[in-house]
Motif scaffolding. Sequence first.
Motif, PDB file in Angstrom:
ATOM      1  N   VAL A 149      13.036   4.891  13.365  1.00  0.00           N
ATOM      2  CA  VAL A 149      12.568   5.777  12.503  1.00  0.00           C
ATOM      3  C   VAL A 149      11.003   6.018  12.931  1.00  0.00           C
ATOM      4  CG1 VAL A 149      11.698   6.284  10.081  1.00  0.00           C
ATOM      5  CG2 VAL A 149      14.152   5.294  10.884  1.00  0.00           C
ATOM      6  N   GLU A 150      10.416   4.942  13.386  1.00  0.00           N
ATOM      7  CA  GLU A 150       8.833   5.266  13.514  1.00  0.00           C
ATOM      8  C   GLU A 150       8.741   5.868  14.712  1.00  0.00           C
ATOM      9  OE1 GLU A 150       6.630   3.904  11.676  1.00  0.00           O
ATOM     10  OE2 GLU A 150       7.151   2.217  10.971  1.00  0.00           O
TER      11      GLU A 150
ATOM     12  N   MET B 178       0.781  -1.271  -0.106  1.00  0.00           N
ATOM     13  CA  MET B 178      -0.018  -0.018   0.170  1.00  0.00           C
ATOM     14  C   MET B 178       0.826   1.270   0.075  1.00  0.00           C
ATOM     15  SD  MET B 178       0.299  -1.977   2.758  1.00  0.00           S
ATOM     16  CE  MET B 178       0.782  -1.386   4.642  1.00  0.00           C
ATOM     17  N   GLU B 179       2.132   1.102   0.302  1.00  0.00           N
ATOM     18  CA  GLU B 179       2.909   2.363   0.286  1.00  0.00           C
ATOM     19  C   GLU B 179       4.509   1.979   0.526  1.00  0.00           C
ATOM     20  OE1 GLU B 179       2.284   5.082   3.927  1.00  0.00           O
ATOM     21  OE2 GLU B 179       2.687   3.293   5.429  1.00  0.00           O
ATOM     22  N   THR B 180       5.071   3.039   0.086  1.00  0.00           N
ATOM     23  CA  THR B 180       6.640   2.873   0.148  1.00  0.00           C
ATOM     24  C   THR B 180       7.257   4.216   0.923  1.00  0.00           C
ATOM     25  OG1 THR B 180       6.873   1.891  -2.136  1.00  0.00           O
ATOM     26  CG2 THR B 180       8.617   2.979  -1.247  1.00  0.00           C
ATOM     27  N   ARG B 181       7.985   3.868   1.874  1.00  0.00           N
ATOM     28  CA  ARG B 181       8.511   4.947   2.736  1.00  0.00           C
ATOM     29  C   ARG B 181      10.180   4.934   2.706  1.00  0.00           C
ATOM     30  NH1 ARG B 181       6.218   4.277   8.630  1.00  0.00           N
ATOM     31  NH2 ARG B 181       6.970   2.144   8.340  1.00  0.00           N
ATOM     32  N   VAL B 182      10.955   6.056   2.478  1.00  0.00           N
ATOM     33  CA  VAL B 182      12.265   6.256   2.591  1.00  0.00           C
ATOM     34  C   VAL B 182      12.731   7.087   3.630  1.00  0.00           C
ATOM     35  CG1 VAL B 182      14.195   6.826   1.212  1.00  0.00           C
ATOM     36  CG2 VAL B 182      12.180   5.735  -0.040  1.00  0.00           C
ATOM     37  N   ALA B 183      13.620   6.582   4.235  1.00  0.00           N
ATOM     38  CA  ALA B 183      14.382   7.461   5.420  1.00  0.00           C
ATOM     39  C   ALA B 183      15.738   7.630   5.077  1.00  0.00           C
ATOM     40  CB  ALA B 183      14.093   6.604   6.896  1.00  0.00           C
TER      41      ALA B 183
ATOM     42  N   ALA C 225       7.526  13.978  14.560  1.00  0.00           N
ATOM     43  CA  ALA C 225       7.744  15.108  13.812  1.00  0.00           C
ATOM     44  C   ALA C 225       6.305  15.448  13.459  1.00  0.00           C
ATOM     45  CB  ALA C 225       8.222  14.443  12.430  1.00  0.00           C
ATOM     46  N   LEU C 226       5.262  14.646  13.893  1.00  0.00           N
ATOM     47  CA  LEU C 226       3.904  15.269  13.648  1.00  0.00           C
ATOM     48  C   LEU C 226       3.328  15.921  14.802  1.00  0.00           C
ATOM     49  CD1 LEU C 226       2.324  11.791  12.524  1.00  0.00           C
ATOM     50  CD2 LEU C 226       3.084  13.594  11.085  1.00  0.00           C
ATOM     51  N   ASP C 227       3.910  16.186  15.968  1.00  0.00           N
ATOM     52  CA  ASP C 227       3.862  16.954  17.291  1.00  0.00           C
ATOM     53  C   ASP C 227       4.298  18.255  17.010  1.00  0.00           C
ATOM     54  OD1 ASP C 227       3.185  17.868  19.685  1.00  0.00           O
ATOM     55  OD2 ASP C 227       4.187  16.509  20.786  1.00  0.00           O
ATOM     56  N   ASN C 228       3.796  19.258  17.579  1.00  0.00           N
ATOM     57  CA  ASN C 228       4.318  20.814  17.364  1.00  0.00           C
ATOM     58  C   ASN C 228       5.301  20.914  18.173  1.00  0.00           C
ATOM     59  OD1 ASN C 228       2.747  20.907  19.348  1.00  0.00           O
ATOM     60  ND2 ASN C 228       1.528  22.814  18.930  1.00  0.00           N
ATOM     61  N   LYS C 229       5.450  20.308  19.370  1.00  0.00           N
ATOM     62  CA  LYS C 229       6.461  20.661  20.177  1.00  0.00           C
ATOM     63  C   LYS C 229       7.681  19.706  20.149  1.00  0.00           C
ATOM     64  CE  LYS C 229       7.300  21.111  25.219  1.00  0.00           C
ATOM     65  NZ  LYS C 229       6.688  21.228  26.360  1.00  0.00           N
ATOM     66  N   VAL C 230       8.921  20.347  20.109  1.00  0.00           N
ATOM     67  CA  VAL C 230      10.317  19.702  19.812  1.00  0.00           C
ATOM     68  C   VAL C 230      10.918  19.883  20.958  1.00  0.00           C
ATOM     69  CG1 VAL C 230      12.380  19.334  18.448  1.00  0.00           C
ATOM     70  CG2 VAL C 230      10.042  19.854  17.223  1.00  0.00           C
TER      71      VAL C 230
ATOM     72  N   VAL D 257      20.873   9.572  13.020  1.00  0.00           N
ATOM     73  CA  VAL D 257      19.910  10.467  13.217  1.00  0.00           C
ATOM     74  C   VAL D 257      19.140  10.610  11.924  1.00  0.00           C
ATOM     75  CG1 VAL D 257      19.096  12.881  14.077  1.00  0.00           C
ATOM     76  CG2 VAL D 257      21.279  11.615  15.158  1.00  0.00           C
ATOM     77  N   LEU D 258      17.593  10.482  11.897  1.00  0.00           N
ATOM     78  CA  LEU D 258      16.715  10.505  11.064  1.00  0.00           C
ATOM     79  C   LEU D 258      16.846  11.994  10.543  1.00  0.00           C
ATOM     80  CD1 LEU D 258      14.537   9.318   9.176  1.00  0.00           C
ATOM     81  CD2 LEU D 258      12.721   9.895  10.911  1.00  0.00           C
ATOM     82  N   GLN D 259      16.969  12.112   9.216  1.00  0.00           N
ATOM     83  CA  GLN D 259      17.016  13.562   8.600  1.00  0.00           C
ATOM     84  C   GLN D 259      15.848  13.818   7.744  1.00  0.00           C
ATOM     85  OE1 GLN D 259      19.177  15.900   9.491  1.00  0.00           O
ATOM     86  NE2 GLN D 259      20.498  14.518  10.897  1.00  0.00           N
ATOM     87  N   GLU D 260      15.588  12.948   6.737  1.00  0.00           N
ATOM     88  CA  GLU D 260      14.540  12.961   5.821  1.00  0.00           C
ATOM     89  C   GLU D 260      13.612  11.832   5.829  1.00  0.00           C
ATOM     90  OE1 GLU D 260      15.994  14.527   2.258  1.00  0.00           O
ATOM     91  OE2 GLU D 260      17.517  16.092   2.970  1.00  0.00           O
ATOM     92  N   VAL D 261      12.339  12.010   5.449  1.00  0.00           N
ATOM     93  CA  VAL D 261      11.363  10.930   5.351  1.00  0.00           C
ATOM     94  C   VAL D 261      10.659  11.248   3.964  1.00  0.00           C
ATOM     95  CG1 VAL D 261       9.365   9.811   6.097  1.00  0.00           C
ATOM     96  CG2 VAL D 261      10.957  10.487   7.619  1.00  0.00           C
ATOM     97  N   TYR D 262      10.467  10.276   3.125  1.00  0.00           N
ATOM     98  CA  TYR D 262       9.709  10.265   1.927  1.00  0.00           C
ATOM     99  C   TYR D 262       8.660   9.170   1.921  1.00  0.00           C
ATOM    100  CZ  TYR D 262      13.688  13.028   0.309  1.00  0.00           C
ATOM    101  OH  TYR D 262      14.863  14.240   0.150  1.00  0.00           O
ATOM    102  N   LEU D 263       7.533   9.563   1.424  1.00  0.00           N
ATOM    103  CA  LEU D 263       6.366   8.624   1.502  1.00  0.00           C
ATOM    104  C   LEU D 263       5.557   8.704   0.191  1.00  0.00           C
ATOM    105  CD1 LEU D 263       4.235   7.104   3.361  1.00  0.00           C
ATOM    106  CD2 LEU D 263       3.329   8.986   3.851  1.00  0.00           C
TER     107      LEU D 263
END
Length: 497
Positions: free
Chosen positions: A280-281, A14-19, A287-292, A25-31
């Motif tokens: 990565v999960e 159903m989907e492909t994800r690239v990290a 990254a979906l939260d507004n507080k870092v 350290v995770l820098q970019e995510v493609y979906l």
Amino acid sequence: MAVNEEILINVAPMETRVALVENGVLQEVYLERTQRRGIVGNIFKGKVVRVLPGMQAAFVDIGLEKAGFIHASDIAPLDDSGMEDRNGEVADIRELVREGQSLVVQVVKDPIGTKGARLTTHLSVSARYLVYMPYTRHIGVSNRIEEEVERERLKQLVEESSAKLAESGQTGSGGFILRTVAEGVSEDELLLDIPFLYRLWNEMEERIKSRPVPSVIYEDLPLFMRTMRDLARPHTEKVRIDSREAYARVAKFANKFAPEIANRIEHYPGERPLFDLYSVEDEIEKALDNKVTLKSGGYLIVEQTEAMSTIDVNTGAFVGHRNLEETIFKTNLEAATTIARQLRLRNLGGIIIIDFIDMQDEEHQRQVLRTLEKAMERDNAKTCITGVSELGLVEMTRKRTRESLGQLMCEPCSVCHGRGTLKSAETVCYEIFREIIREARAYDSEKFMVLASQMVIERLLDEESANVADLEEFVGRPIQFQVEPIYTQEQYDIILV
């Protein structure tokens, strides 16, 4: 410091994800979801459905739900030889296109929100090292290749390779842009790309002639293949793929077009999910939260709106060891590197306003700005950063070509409709009181029945019970209450009984 770069590819039906992971350290995510693939880079044969002279633009039907948008500056008229005539002046849109006309266009921005795709007639198709532009003879080099000697070497290689192919009967009339990954490559490697791009364009020309309007002329590669073309670099340490079928396709592609990294591609057969193995999960969830949160105890608040994105820096629990100015400076330095990562990870684009904590020392301001600029150098998206304004804000832009991570994975709340806040139970209670007074003056009834959410009814029967008693006396009729479990906090009905 040397960067240890790894690419993780998670492929499912159903989907492909690239990290993209740098130094762990995770820098970019493609979906990319199977039912909703991105269309940037795709070429369409469309029809002009509306011309807007006041905006110097037109809408083009390319077969999608929303018509695409094209500005006059993205339409180049062709000269007698079929090449783009770029004289620097933007012609009147009415001289360039007319309603009902067919137009071959390429998508440069995916449809985002209520906006249709952004289009251009400056067509290009990509290979590993080169981008082919069929309607221009220009040979350019990526700005990320900075050494002048290398830039000249690459341009000369393309000119010589094109001439050799022309002698053997393989020719094309277009120009090229050398991509960043072309730095250091040999003539033999470039020779693989040029005939491939010529053949690809010849096939597309046949489709342009034969296909109806609207129709797709060219679709870009699926995400896991684009990753090898666009993200994998000679210094990439490892590419791990959890699908055997995708691994076979990627390995075949790499052996042909990127042999220098072919031996670094691995199939991951482990039982534990690949993205869990690298955490990565968890990072995507954050990254979906507004507080870092920052390691020092400070934190960022990231807000994305239709007009712009804002980032607010706060010291939080960090109190420092010396004085307030030093505490602020250290928090802002840490925030600058974290902001650069968050922009890449969340894929925030457009106008971005950063509110660093106010610094009195101008040298501190310069160092924070330099830290931000240096951290943004690894970002593939084009960015422009201004200095610190009189209000202490840093304004910047980051090129937006696809939806942000939040837009891809989330939708507006069905309760607050994207506001991010709800009316309090107290506010809703007072709205109910006002509505009862209006109804009492307009209609005769024996009593009122209030239907509302659990929270509102509990407040009416508890904290507002004295006000309810006063209201019953004022309107001269009893008021009854009933909980409606499906109602949101803002919903209520008043029934006349």
